[in-house]
Design an enzyme around this catalytic site. Structure first.
Site, PDB file in Angstrom:
ATOM      1  N   GLU A   1      49.076  53.241 145.110  1.00  0.00           N
ATOM      2  CA  GLU A   1      49.862  54.436 144.618  1.00  0.00           C
ATOM      3  C   GLU A   1      49.856  55.667 145.582  1.00  0.00           C
ATOM      4  O   GLU A   1      49.032  56.788 145.390  1.00  0.00           O
ATOM      5  CB  GLU A   1      49.084  54.884 143.146  1.00  0.00           C
ATOM      6  CG  GLU A   1      49.606  53.715 142.303  1.00  0.00           C
ATOM      7  CD  GLU A   1      49.106  54.053 140.739  1.00  0.00           C
ATOM      8  OE1 GLU A   1      48.438  55.301 140.490  1.00  0.00           O
ATOM      9  OE2 GLU A   1      49.371  53.269 139.974  1.00  0.00           O
TER      10      GLU A   1
ATOM     11  N   GLU B   1      50.728  45.971 138.813  1.00  0.00           N
ATOM     12  CA  GLU B   1      50.015  46.827 137.862  1.00  0.00           C
ATOM     13  C   GLU B   1      51.105  46.747 136.542  1.00  0.00           C
ATOM     14  O   GLU B   1      52.053  47.622 136.955  1.00  0.00           O
ATOM     15  CB  GLU B   1      49.575  48.248 137.871  1.00  0.00           C
ATOM     16  CG  GLU B   1      48.312  48.325 138.865  1.00  0.00           C
ATOM     17  CD  GLU B   1      47.756  49.605 138.998  1.00  0.00           C
ATOM     18  OE1 GLU B   1      47.851  50.380 138.153  1.00  0.00           O
ATOM     19  OE2 GLU B   1      47.092  49.852 140.091  1.00  0.00           O
TER      20      GLU B   1
END
Length: 524
Positions: free
Chosen positions: A205, A328
């Protein structure tokens, strides 16, 4: 690969709910007939077993107490690993584990987690709860865990606050065959042979907790880290930190700038009943039917996200050599009352089982591009497979869906087109039935069916082309209430049941799907 009618219908309904048919009213009203065609003579791509991967982050009780209790624990363990957790995960053939994060990865320094445990530094887990991290579960412990599972290692490198040399040295420590100073250090710490690290995440991220970077800058950084990370023991695919949700600009920049230096791109997307504010997601239990409906609506956005990100990847990689890795995914609700909000504790109900089935069917429809995924997370965190409390452990409804879908691992996908009735609740309108089909490695054909309508059973007829069958056997997950769940006091409230409402009539498979159910059939 041919996209199913279901996939196209989801995209249309999400684009314009107003175009859906008007609502029919009553609960338990007869559902219109659902029809489908399975074209077994037109096999699609293989659905990689890595799509059924798991995510284990240093977060709450995901690692400590969930996986690792230490050798001196009174909880039965195998050199520190909970034996009940190992046994349960091996039973569903977990193919891959992603570690150590997550946001934790971009503050993790691998040297903190090697050597004698008593001498490892104690840090503060600044991302998740502000608790002490004693680093007793490090590289050797993680590798021992995946070895015991028979799974592959997916290691996420620290790009946030560590230089490229740290990633390069960690890879050398893990994979160098011998002779180098780092290989000798690994041997001195108890593992002379190199490990295989099939997958390396280049940060996590980078648009957020991994550094709050701009897309073009993150792509340049990815090139730098990927260049110097070199495995000494077999191939290692390098997975770039990709987009979240509909951040298509990120995918465009990463593929354009870093595409030649990476082997895959990660996509993150979490299903929330209320998706406006992160601090108001909705409860895991005791929710209304409207929040059941919005959860399903938001889950099905996954199909559109994958379709559009894959289209961008196709521009730069028309041969589809680069993997789209959904590393995810899962449900994210408000923290369980009374829990540390940084531990992301939530119960796991029948609603989560249906969400899991919907996502797995979407991944199957995109098997040409989605080659790996990791549900968040493995134990005690978010949409977990397992929950633990001291010596007790419980398998969640999501665990049982992964159990039902075991034949999908490394199976050949089969095109299946479906015309589904609509499920309506207030302003939400969705196709009620999701489906995928595969031919497993032994040659048997399997069909997965998800009825997301919580009120109505669904009669379904599937025309079979290219496969002959005399009957079908199956199992299902369902329950009387939308939030039925397994607790430590009632661990078997939601478990697979035998499914008998299917029969083959000539070339047609006739099925009646119970409301709010996941059904998996094997043709015989």
């Amino acid at each position: 690969m041919m996209r199913s009618f279901f996939t196209a219908a989801v995209a249309m309904c999400l684009a314009s709910v107003a175009s859906a048919p008007s609502a029919v009213s009553a609960q338990d009203a007869p559902a219109p007939a659902t029809t489908a065609t399975l074209r077994a003579s037109r096999p699609g791509p293989k659905l990689a077993r890595q799509v059924f991967g798991q995510f284990a982050e240093h977060l709450g009780h995901g690692i400590y107490e969930g996986i690792w209790v230490g050798e001196k624990s009174s909880i039965p363990n195998d050199h520190g690993y909970r034996t009940d957790v190992l046994r349960a995960l091996k039973a569903i053939k977990v193919p891959m584990v992603r570690w150590p994060g997550g946001c934790f990865a971009d503050e993790y320094h691998w040297r903190d987690g090697i050597g004698p445990r008593a001498k490892r530094p104690v840090k503060i887990n600044t991302n998740w709860g502000g608790v002490d991290e004693d680093n007793s579960f490090g590289t050797h412990e993680f590798m021992g865990f995946v070895e015991r599972l028979g799974a592959e290692a997916y290691v996420a490198a620290n790009v946030g606050n560590a230089p490229p040399s740290e990633t390069a040295q960690w890879v050398e420590y893990m994979t160098a065959p011998g002779g180098s100073t780092l290989a000798k250090e690994r041997a001195a710490n108890g593992h002379a042979a190199p490990w295989k690290v099939p997958y390396l995440g280049i940060g996590n991220e980078l648009w957020g907790c991994g550094g709050n970077m701009r897309a073009d800058y993150a792509a340049d950084v990815t090139n730098r880290y990927a260049t110097f990370a070199k495995s000494g023991n077999g191939s290692m695919l390098k997975i770039a930190s990709g987009p979240s949700d509909e951040n298509y600009e990120w995918t465009e920049s990463m593929m354009r700038i870093a595409g030649k230096n990476i082997d895959g791109l990660a996509l993150h997307y979490y299903t929330r009943p209320r998706d406006k504010e992160w601090n108001d997601k909705g409860p895991a239990l005791g929710f209304s039917e409207r929040e059941w409906a919005t959860t399903m609506q938001h889950t099905l956005r996954m199909d559109d996200f994958i379709t559009r990100h894959a289209a961008i990847m196709d521009k730069y990689d028309p041969e589809k050599k680069k993997w789209l890795v959904v590393d995810e995914w899962g449900t994210w609700y408000d923290p369980a009352p009374g829990s540390n909000p940084g531990f992301l504790v939530q119960q796991n109900s029948l609603r989560d089982a249906v969400v899991a089935g919907l996502n797995l069917n979407v991944f199957a429809h995109h098997a040409d591009r989605v080659k790996m995924a990791a549900i968040a997370q493995m134990v005690n965190v978010l949409q977990a497979m397992l929950l633990t409390d001291g010596p007790r452990m419980v398998r969640t409804p999501t665990y049982w869906v992964f159990d039902l879908y075991q034949p999908w691992q490394d199976a050949t996908t089969l095109p299946i087109e479906i015309s589904s009735p609509w499920y309506h609740k207030d302003e939400v309108a969705l196709p009620a039935v999701s489906v995928s089909a595969v031919r497993d490695q032994a040659g048997q054909v399997h069909v997965a069916l998800v009825n997301l309508d919580p009120n109505r059973s669904m009669p379904l007829s599937i025309t079979l082309q290219g496969v002959q069958a005399s009957g079908a056997t199956g199992r299902m997950i369902t329950a009387a209430t939308m939030d039925a769940h397994n607790s430590f006091d009632q661990p078997d409230a939601v478990t697979p049941q035998s499914f008998t409402a299917a029969e083959v009539r000539g070339s047609v498979l006739a099925v009646t799907l119970p409301a709010k159910s996941v059904v998996v059939l094997a043709l015989r």
